[in-house]
Design a protein around this motif. Structure first.
Motif, PDB file in Angstrom:
ATOM      1  N   ALA A 120       0.834  -1.205   0.000  1.00  0.00           N
ATOM      2  CA  ALA A 120       0.000   0.000   0.000  1.00  0.00           C
ATOM      3  C   ALA A 120       0.871   1.258   0.000  1.00  0.00           C
ATOM      4  CB  ALA A 120      -0.923  -0.007   1.214  1.00  0.00           C
ATOM      5  N   PHE A 121       1.950   1.226   0.791  1.00  0.00           N
ATOM      6  CA  PHE A 121       2.861   2.377   0.810  1.00  0.00           C
ATOM      7  C   PHE A 121       3.476   2.603  -0.566  1.00  0.00           C
ATOM      8  CE2 PHE A 121       7.324   3.651   0.827  1.00  0.00           C
ATOM      9  CZ  PHE A 121       7.229   4.934   1.358  1.00  0.00           C
ATOM     10  N   MET A 137      13.990   1.955  -1.874  1.00  0.00           N
ATOM     11  CA  MET A 137      14.931   1.869  -0.772  1.00  0.00           C
ATOM     12  C   MET A 137      14.208   1.624   0.545  1.00  0.00           C
ATOM     13  SD  MET A 137      17.920   4.572   0.388  1.00  0.00           S
ATOM     14  CE  MET A 137      16.747   5.888   0.779  1.00  0.00           C
ATOM     15  N   ALA A 138      13.105   2.344   0.770  1.00  0.00           N
ATOM     16  CA  ALA A 138      12.347   2.180   2.014  1.00  0.00           C
ATOM     17  C   ALA A 138      11.719   0.795   2.102  1.00  0.00           C
ATOM     18  CB  ALA A 138      11.266   3.257   2.110  1.00  0.00           C
ATOM     19  N   VAL A 139      11.111   0.340   0.988  1.00  0.00           N
ATOM     20  CA  VAL A 139      10.439  -0.962   0.979  1.00  0.00           C
ATOM     21  C   VAL A 139      11.442  -2.093   1.148  1.00  0.00           C
ATOM     22  CG1 VAL A 139       9.070  -2.550  -0.418  1.00  0.00           C
ATOM     23  CG2 VAL A 139       8.499  -0.110  -0.385  1.00  0.00           C
ATOM     24  N   GLU A 140      12.559  -2.007   0.440  1.00  0.00           N
ATOM     25  CA  GLU A 140      13.589  -3.047   0.543  1.00  0.00           C
ATOM     26  C   GLU A 140      14.101  -3.175   1.963  1.00  0.00           C
ATOM     27  OE1 GLU A 140      16.642  -2.144  -2.273  1.00  0.00           O
ATOM     28  OE2 GLU A 140      15.961  -3.675  -3.666  1.00  0.00           O
ATOM     29  N   LEU A 141      14.404  -2.039   2.584  1.00  0.00           N
ATOM     30  CA  LEU A 141      14.948  -2.067   3.936  1.00  0.00           C
ATOM     31  C   LEU A 141      13.954  -2.675   4.913  1.00  0.00           C
ATOM     32  CD1 LEU A 141      17.132  -1.353   5.973  1.00  0.00           C
ATOM     33  CD2 LEU A 141      16.205   0.964   6.094  1.00  0.00           C
ATOM     34  N   HIS A 312      10.378  -4.830  12.952  1.00  0.00           N
ATOM     35  CA  HIS A 312      11.370  -3.963  13.596  1.00  0.00           C
ATOM     36  C   HIS A 312      12.038  -2.997  12.618  1.00  0.00           C
ATOM     37  CE1 HIS A 312      14.238  -7.022  12.093  1.00  0.00           C
ATOM     38  NE2 HIS A 312      15.190  -6.123  12.264  1.00  0.00           N
ATOM     39  N   LEU A 313      12.183  -3.399  11.358  1.00  0.00           N
ATOM     40  CA  LEU A 313      12.770  -2.479  10.386  1.00  0.00           C
ATOM     41  C   LEU A 313      11.738  -1.482   9.858  1.00  0.00           C
ATOM     42  CD1 LEU A 313      15.297  -4.731   8.455  1.00  0.00           C
ATOM     43  CD2 LEU A 313      15.777  -2.867  10.035  1.00  0.00           C
ATOM     44  N   THR A 314      10.462  -1.835   9.928  1.00  0.00           N
ATOM     45  CA  THR A 314       9.419  -0.847   9.629  1.00  0.00           C
ATOM     46  C   THR A 314       9.479   0.281  10.651  1.00  0.00           C
ATOM     47  OG1 THR A 314       7.940  -2.458   8.592  1.00  0.00           O
ATOM     48  CG2 THR A 314       6.924  -0.466   9.484  1.00  0.00           C
ATOM     49  N   ALA A 315       9.627  -0.074  11.921  1.00  0.00           N
ATOM     50  CA  ALA A 315       9.772   0.951  12.972  1.00  0.00           C
ATOM     51  C   ALA A 315      10.992   1.814  12.699  1.00  0.00           C
ATOM     52  CB  ALA A 315       9.887   0.272  14.338  1.00  0.00           C
ATOM     53  N   TYR A 316      12.075   1.185  12.279  1.00  0.00           N
ATOM     54  CA  TYR A 316      13.304   1.919  11.972  1.00  0.00           C
ATOM     55  C   TYR A 316      13.071   2.922  10.836  1.00  0.00           C
ATOM     56  CZ  TYR A 316      18.002   2.765  10.204  1.00  0.00           C
ATOM     57  OH  TYR A 316      19.145   3.376   9.760  1.00  0.00           O
ATOM     58  N   VAL A 317      12.444   2.460   9.751  1.00  0.00           N
ATOM     59  CA  VAL A 317      12.187   3.339   8.607  1.00  0.00           C
ATOM     60  C   VAL A 317      11.292   4.499   9.001  1.00  0.00           C
ATOM     61  CG1 VAL A 317      11.084   3.471   6.344  1.00  0.00           C
ATOM     62  CG2 VAL A 317      12.557   1.531   6.892  1.00  0.00           C
ATOM     63  N   LEU A 318      10.266   4.245   9.792  1.00  0.00           N
ATOM     64  CA  LEU A 318       9.353   5.312  10.227  1.00  0.00           C
ATOM     65  C   LEU A 318      10.087   6.376  11.044  1.00  0.00           C
ATOM     66  CD1 LEU A 318       6.182   3.220  11.183  1.00  0.00           C
ATOM     67  CD2 LEU A 318       6.526   4.653   9.149  1.00  0.00           C
ATOM     68  N   VAL A 319      10.981   5.943  11.909  1.00  0.00           N
ATOM     69  CA  VAL A 319      11.759   6.906  12.700  1.00  0.00           C
ATOM     70  C   VAL A 319      12.675   7.720  11.790  1.00  0.00           C
ATOM     71  CG1 VAL A 319      13.556   7.135  14.471  1.00  0.00           C
ATOM     72  CG2 VAL A 319      11.639   5.576  14.833  1.00  0.00           C
ATOM     73  N   TRP A 347      18.248   6.794  19.898  1.00  0.00           N
ATOM     74  CA  TRP A 347      17.639   6.237  18.695  1.00  0.00           C
ATOM     75  C   TRP A 347      16.964   4.905  18.984  1.00  0.00           C
ATOM     76  CZ3 TRP A 347      16.671   8.875  14.482  1.00  0.00           C
ATOM     77  CH2 TRP A 347      17.445   9.997  14.167  1.00  0.00           C
ATOM     78  N   PHE A 348      17.623   4.063  19.760  1.00  0.00           N
ATOM     79  CA  PHE A 348      17.023   2.762  20.092  1.00  0.00           C
ATOM     80  C   PHE A 348      15.713   2.943  20.852  1.00  0.00           C
ATOM     81  CE2 PHE A 348      20.021  -0.976  19.486  1.00  0.00           C
ATOM     82  CZ  PHE A 348      20.710  -0.358  18.454  1.00  0.00           C
ATOM     83  N   ALA A 349      15.679   3.921  21.750  1.00  0.00           N
ATOM     84  CA  ALA A 349      14.441   4.192  22.491  1.00  0.00           C
ATOM     85  C   ALA A 349      13.328   4.611  21.538  1.00  0.00           C
ATOM     86  CB  ALA A 349      14.685   5.279  23.538  1.00  0.00           C
ATOM     87  N   LEU A 350      13.673   5.392  20.519  1.00  0.00           N
ATOM     88  CA  LEU A 350      12.676   5.804  19.524  1.00  0.00           C
ATOM     89  C   LEU A 350      12.193   4.617  18.702  1.00  0.00           C
ATOM     90  CD1 LEU A 350      14.330   9.139  18.279  1.00  0.00           C
ATOM     91  CD2 LEU A 350      12.263   8.910  19.677  1.00  0.00           C
ATOM     92  N   TYR A 351      13.121   3.746  18.297  1.00  0.00           N
ATOM     93  CA  TYR A 351      12.719   2.560  17.531  1.00  0.00           C
ATOM     94  C   TYR A 351      11.749   1.707  18.352  1.00  0.00           C
ATOM     95  CZ  TYR A 351      17.052   3.697  14.975  1.00  0.00           C
ATOM     96  OH  TYR A 351      18.049   4.328  14.286  1.00  0.00           O
ATOM     97  N   ILE A 352      12.065   1.510  19.621  1.00  0.00           N
ATOM     98  CA  ILE A 352      11.212   0.691  20.490  1.00  0.00           C
ATOM     99  C   ILE A 352       9.845   1.352  20.670  1.00  0.00           C
ATOM    100  CG2 ILE A 352      10.939  -0.201  22.841  1.00  0.00           C
ATOM    101  CD1 ILE A 352      14.032  -0.484  22.885  1.00  0.00           C
ATOM    102  N   ALA A 353       9.848   2.669  20.842  1.00  0.00           N
ATOM    103  CA  ALA A 353       8.591   3.393  21.044  1.00  0.00           C
ATOM    104  C   ALA A 353       7.666   3.244  19.840  1.00  0.00           C
ATOM    105  CB  ALA A 353       8.877   4.870  21.310  1.00  0.00           C
ATOM    106  N   VAL A 354       8.231   3.209  18.630  1.00  0.00           N
ATOM    107  CA  VAL A 354       7.420   3.029  17.429  1.00  0.00           C
ATOM    108  C   VAL A 354       7.046   1.560  17.230  1.00  0.00           C
ATOM    109  CG1 VAL A 354       7.412   3.287  14.913  1.00  0.00           C
ATOM    110  CG2 VAL A 354       8.417   5.067  16.342  1.00  0.00           C
ATOM    111  N   LEU A 355       7.938   0.653  17.612  1.00  0.00           N
ATOM    112  CA  LEU A 355       7.673  -0.776  17.436  1.00  0.00           C
ATOM    113  C   LEU A 355       6.559  -1.272  18.353  1.00  0.00           C
ATOM    114  CD1 LEU A 355       8.440  -3.484  16.129  1.00  0.00           C
ATOM    115  CD2 LEU A 355      10.213  -3.737  17.879  1.00  0.00           C
TER     116      LEU A 355
END
Length: 437
Positions: A120-121, A137-141, A312-319, A347-355
């Motif tokens: 969808a994205f 690049m975003a989708v692959e990651l 977990h990488l979706t959370a990373y991309v969103l951050v 950064w890790f705290a942000l990734y976790i917060a989004v995940l």
């Protein structure tokens, strides 16, 4: 979620090997941390976003992959679990197709929402005029982790055969696979035979999976596990420090050889080393897991393990996207610099917060949402065709991406469709329910 996990933890039978669950959770967490660490994008001198890779920027960090590349542990645990499950299935006279269909369903059901979300994205971003290279690049990651599921499915499908091989040859079955991996690498590195190295996806991972059978059968006591660790480490050092294989156990941009895609003899040596180490520590680990809090945390993690792995990488991309929209905040630091390292906890705290909200929304798919109720075994042909369709779809998702460089939709619809069609052939998933409904 904690209270539910605690209730399940308290109900666990005393004969259950809790260390198996602990290693499964630990391996996925290590993969998550490793991915969040090595991806090091930054804003270059011209204001463009550069997709930095820590292993290429700081070569010394390649040694860290000996600890963070723990997919071998997951295959070791898989061998243990599949050995227990297949033996139980045979004792109950269950059909192979029932056994394997249930394994496919548990593994693939959580994949559907992440595939649909990124499809969808890709569609919406393409329609909005975003550069297709950026979309890709975003989708692959975000979808890189799905490659592992395709390989694991194939290894699981072969479990009855590899189990029989283990029963007949014991450690000899592992030796045969090691020899096969050696031959494949020789053909690849010495004779430059193309494509033959892809066979090591089978030989290397099945070899480690066989060690799981040995563990489940009680054939890897502490002394033997220590010998395995020492021997594996000696081979690993010889193959990398003094041999032709790179130190890094994952791909490094620009490297001529990668140890993971496809796997090499060096990765097999790492798997033997890691297996020996964790099994030598098993008595201590099982005693530690008598603690209810630690055991509850293990149960909780196992209850959402695929969701964490897939999102977990979706959370990373969103951050990263949010940081870029906010003017590149935090992205002007040079990867590997002192300030970059000190900023990692933030950064890790942000990734976790989004995940966490992603887990809250999508973990239900892991708990068997929409599970199929089969009145009779799935025909073998449908089961095989379904597995092949799922594996090709997942492999292509990781290899060429679901984002299309051409076309109106911006999505490779056939790649997205394959896992759904394959699941329907096996007898579960949204397409199956739609056809049945």
């Amino acid at each position: 979620m904690w209270n539910k996990a605690k209730a399940l933890a308290e109900q666990a039978p005393p004969e259950r090997n809790r260390y198996v669950d602990f290693l499964r959770a630990l391996s996925i967490l290590a993969v998550v941390v490793g991915h969040w660490l090595v991806a090091a994008p930054y804003i270059g001198a011209n204001g463009e976003v550069v997709g930095g890779h820590l292993l290429g920027i700081l070569p010394w960090t390649q040694w860290l992959t000996w600890g963070f590349q723990v997919m071998p542990i997951f295959f070791l645990v898989g061998g243990y679990s599949n050995g227990v499950s297949w033996a139980s299935s045979r004792a109950k006279n269950r059909h192979y197709s029932d056994w394997f269909a249930s394994r496919i369903q548990r593994l693939i059901n959580p994949v559907f929402p992440v595939l649909l979300a990124w499809a969808a994205f890709a569609f919406l971003a393409t329609q909005a005029g975003m550069e297709r290279a950026t979309v890709r690049m975003a989708v692959e990651l975000a979808l890189v982790p799905v490659w592992f599921l395709a390989v694991y499915l194939v290894v699981t499908a072969l479990a009855p055969l590899t189990w029989t091989l283990w029963e007949r040859l014991g450690f000899g079955s592992i030796a045969l696979l090691v020899v096969a991996a050696i031959v494949i690498d020789w053909l690849t590195l010495a004779l430059d035979v193309p494509y033959v190295n892809f066979l090591n996806f089978l030989f290397v991972w099945v070899g480690i999976h066989q060690l799981g059978y040995a563990w489940q059968q009680g054939r890897l006591a502490q002394g033997r596990a220590l010998a395995l660790f020492v021997g594996g480490l000696a081979a690993l050092i010889g193959l990398t420090v003094y041999g032709p294989y790179p130190i890094a156990m994952i791909g490094v941009p620009g490297a001529e050889i990668t140890n993971s895609m496809p796997p090499t003899l060096a990765l097999l040596a790492l798997g033997v080393t890691q297996a020996g180490l964790v099994l030598a520590l098993e008595p201590w680990g099982r005693k530690l897991l008598d603690n209810l809090t630690l055991w509850t945390a293990t149960v909780l993690m196992n209850g959402m393990i695929m969701t964490v792995y897939l999102w977990h990488l979706t959370a990373y991309v969103l951050v990263m996207v949010a940081a870029w929209i906010a003017g590149g905040i935090g992205l002007h630091m040079a990867p590997g610099s002192t300030e970059w390292w000190w900023s990692r906890p933030v950064w890790f705290a942000l990734y976790i917060a989004v995940l966490l909200p992603l887990i809250a929304v999508f973990a239900r798919y892991e708990r068997g949402m929409g599970a199929a109720k089969r009145d009779k075994p799935v025909p073998h042909l449908r089961l095989v065709l379904g597995m092949i369709a799922i594996c090709i779809g997942l492999a292509m998702t990781a290899a060429i991406s679901i984002a299309s460089p051409a076309g109106v939709t911006g999505v490779r619809l056939w790649v997205v469709a394959l896992p759904f069609v394959g699941a329907a052939l096996v007898g579960f998933g949204p397409v199956y329910r739609w056809v049945r409904g």
